[in-house]
Design an enzyme around this catalytic site. Structure first.
Site, short mmCIF file in Angstrom:
data_model
loop_
_atom_site.label_atom_id
_atom_site.label_comp_id
_atom_site.label_asym_id
_atom_site.label_seq_id
_atom_site.Cartn_x
_atom_site.Cartn_y
_atom_site.Cartn_z
N SER A 182 -23.98 18.86 -9.36
CA SER A 182 -25.14 19.12 -8.51
C SER A 182 -25.27 18.17 -7.33
O SER A 182 -25.95 18.50 -6.36
CB SER A 182 -26.41 19.07 -9.36
OG SER A 182 -26.52 17.82 -9.99
N HIS A 210 -25.73 25.53 -11.08
CA HIS A 210 -25.57 25.76 -9.63
C HIS A 210 -24.52 26.83 -9.33
O HIS A 210 -24.29 27.12 -8.15
CB HIS A 210 -25.19 24.45 -8.93
CG HIS A 210 -26.37 23.55 -8.77
ND1 HIS A 210 -27.27 23.69 -7.74
CD2 HIS A 210 -26.84 22.54 -9.53
CE1 HIS A 210 -28.23 22.79 -7.86
NE2 HIS A 210 -27.98 22.07 -8.95
N LYS A 241 -32.66 28.54 -9.72
CA LYS A 241 -32.01 28.19 -8.46
C LYS A 241 -31.68 29.50 -7.72
O LYS A 241 -32.59 30.09 -7.12
CB LYS A 241 -30.82 27.30 -8.73
CG LYS A 241 -31.25 26.01 -9.47
CD LYS A 241 -30.14 25.04 -9.67
CE LYS A 241 -30.50 23.95 -10.66
NZ LYS A 241 -31.62 23.10 -10.29
C1 LIG Z 1 -26.42 20.88 -13.09
C2 LIG Z 1 -27.81 21.19 -13.47
N1 LIG Z 1 -28.07 21.59 -14.73
C3 LIG Z 1 -29.32 21.89 -15.12
C4 LIG Z 1 -30.39 21.79 -14.25
C5 LIG Z 1 -31.77 22.11 -14.74
O1 LIG Z 1 -32.14 23.38 -14.31
P1 LIG Z 1 -33.68 23.76 -14.16
O2 LIG Z 1 -34.10 23.34 -12.80
O3 LIG Z 1 -33.69 25.24 -14.36
O4 LIG Z 1 -34.41 23.03 -15.22
C6 LIG Z 1 -30.17 21.39 -12.96
C7 LIG Z 1 -31.33 21.29 -12.01
O5 LIG Z 1 -31.52 20.41 -11.26
C8 LIG Z 1 -28.87 21.08 -12.54
O6 LIG Z 1 -28.62 20.66 -11.30
#
Ligand SMILES: Cc1ncc(COP(=O)(O)O)c(C=O)c1O
Length: 395
Positions: A182, A210, A241
């Protein structure tokens, strides 16, 4: 008056301020979209994860409103008591078909999906083998599980192999990677890690937060992109997202999903997603299937913007996705870059430690399918001007 037992927090905040890491929350007073109003001014927005612009897509908006009229605003219960609506099941069914997986369970967020799943399937006798740049929700899930955590250097499959080779036979092993990382926007090495998991009999898990809606046919994710269907035991995706709404899900075998119904703590102990959220997510799947041109546009914009930043001489790191960091190193400089971009009409958030290593502070950009060429050219021009003023680029 008693002394404030939380007084130490003021010192912590002052320390953040002195390191240039203290951030005021920026406030949107308009829709989450490509050009929007943030802190009272109209800016080109390069800070959201709204890859396809679905936060404001008319089909999602309409389905959310219909669901609210029909079911009300909340579910009033956790899934396992009275909080399972027929549209939750419809969403799970649609996601399973979309992901080509036997079954799916939806969580309130991607964070809850990762942390809840890892903590549910592992116990203190087990081992997790985890990429050093995996998301915080994976790390928290590992900690909650009390399994031993073995971290391998980023994407270093040989190091992961050495860890596995040295482990005693017996404990259950979970090999886990992000599909798209991310902060750097690079891809996990899925084919090599799947092969490793097969060789050592590990459970293979991928967090595709992502990649959902971005990679693979119609946005099915990195499992589809790399053609490793059937080789990843646990796929996590987010609905927050590219899907434009809120939530997360786990796709896998029926036994995995039924087990999570009984053991994943966010599923058992936190109220289920509101009807509008479930309905809008179903509409998002329809849009991914019916309007793949949105994904094409996202990628065209990504290529244009990345090439523009690189031509200007910015360091965009190893990114292979629409997440394009502009790495400057020093946290104070990253925050200054972000602030000056904002003053000139470009919203790109500065990110420092602990989200990224201390010497890799950056401004993180994400273009969307809904940015116009003139939005992106404007942003590049502002990056050029501010980059030169701060001596981040020369030409
Ligand atoms: C790689 C990754 N996994 C999981 C999440 C968590 O997702 P959510 O925003 O739906 O809680 C994020 C969010 O920032 C992320 O970047």
């Amino acid at each position: 008056m008693r002394p404030d037992p939380l007084g130490f927090l003021g010192d912590e905040l002052n320390a953040l301020k002195s390191q240039g890491l203290y951030r005021q929350l920026r406030v949107l007073s308009d829709e989450q979209k490509a050009r929007t109003c943030v802190d009272g001014r109209i800016v080109v927005n390069l800070s959201s994860n709204n890859y396809l612009g679905l936060t404001t897509h008319p089909k999602l908006r309409e389905r959310a409103l219909e669901a609210t009229r029909r079911y009300g605003v909340g579910t009033g219960s956790v899934r396992t008591i009275a909080g399972t609506l027929d549209i939750h099941l419809e969403l799970e069914q649609r996601l399973a078909e979309f992901k080509k997986a036997p079954a799916v369970v939806v969580f309130q967020s991607g964070f809850a999906a990762n942390a809840g799943t890892v903590a549910a399937i592992l116990s203190k006798d087990d081992v997790v083998i985890s990429d050093e740049l995996n998301h915080a929700s994976i790390i928290d899930g590992c900690r909650l599980s009390r399994a031993s955590i073995k971290v391998f250097p980023h994407k270093d499959v040989d190091a992961a192999r050495r860890i596995l080779r040295d482990l005693p036979a017996g404990p259950r092993r979970l090999l886990i990677t992000d599909g798209v990382f991310s902060m750097d926007g690079d891809l996990g090495v899925l084919p090599a890690l799947c092969a490793l998991a097969e060789e050592f009999g590990c459970i293979m898990m991928v967090d595709d937060a992502h990649a959902s809606g971005v990679f693979g046919a119609n946005g099915r994710g990195t499992i589809d992109h790399f053609g490793v269907h059937g080789r990843v035991d646990i796929q996590v995706g987010t609905l927050s997202k590219a899907f434009g709404v809120l939530g997360g899900y786990v796709a896998g075998s029926r036994a995995l999903i039924e087990f999570l119904h009984h053991r994943a703590r966010p599923f058992l102990f936190s109220t289920s997603p509101p009807p509008a959220v479930a309905a809008a997510c179903i509409a998002a799947i329809d849009v991914l299937l019916d309007e793949p041109e949105l994904i094409d546009r996202l990628w065209e914009n990504t290529r244009f913007f990345k090439a523009g930043l690189n031509t200007l001489g910015f360091d965009t790191g190893p990114s292979e996705s629409p997440i394009t960091p502009v790495i400057v190193g020093d946290a104070a400089l990253a925050m200054r870059l972000s602030d000056e971009l904002f003053d000139k009409g470009v919203f790109a958030q500065g990110i420092g430690f602990p989200t990224v290593p201390r010497d890799r502070a950056r401004v993180r950009t994400i273009v969307t399918a809904t940015h116009t060429r003139s939005d992106l050219q404007f942003a590049l021009d502002v990056f050029a001007e501010v980059g030169r003023t701060l001596s981040i680029i020369r030409n």
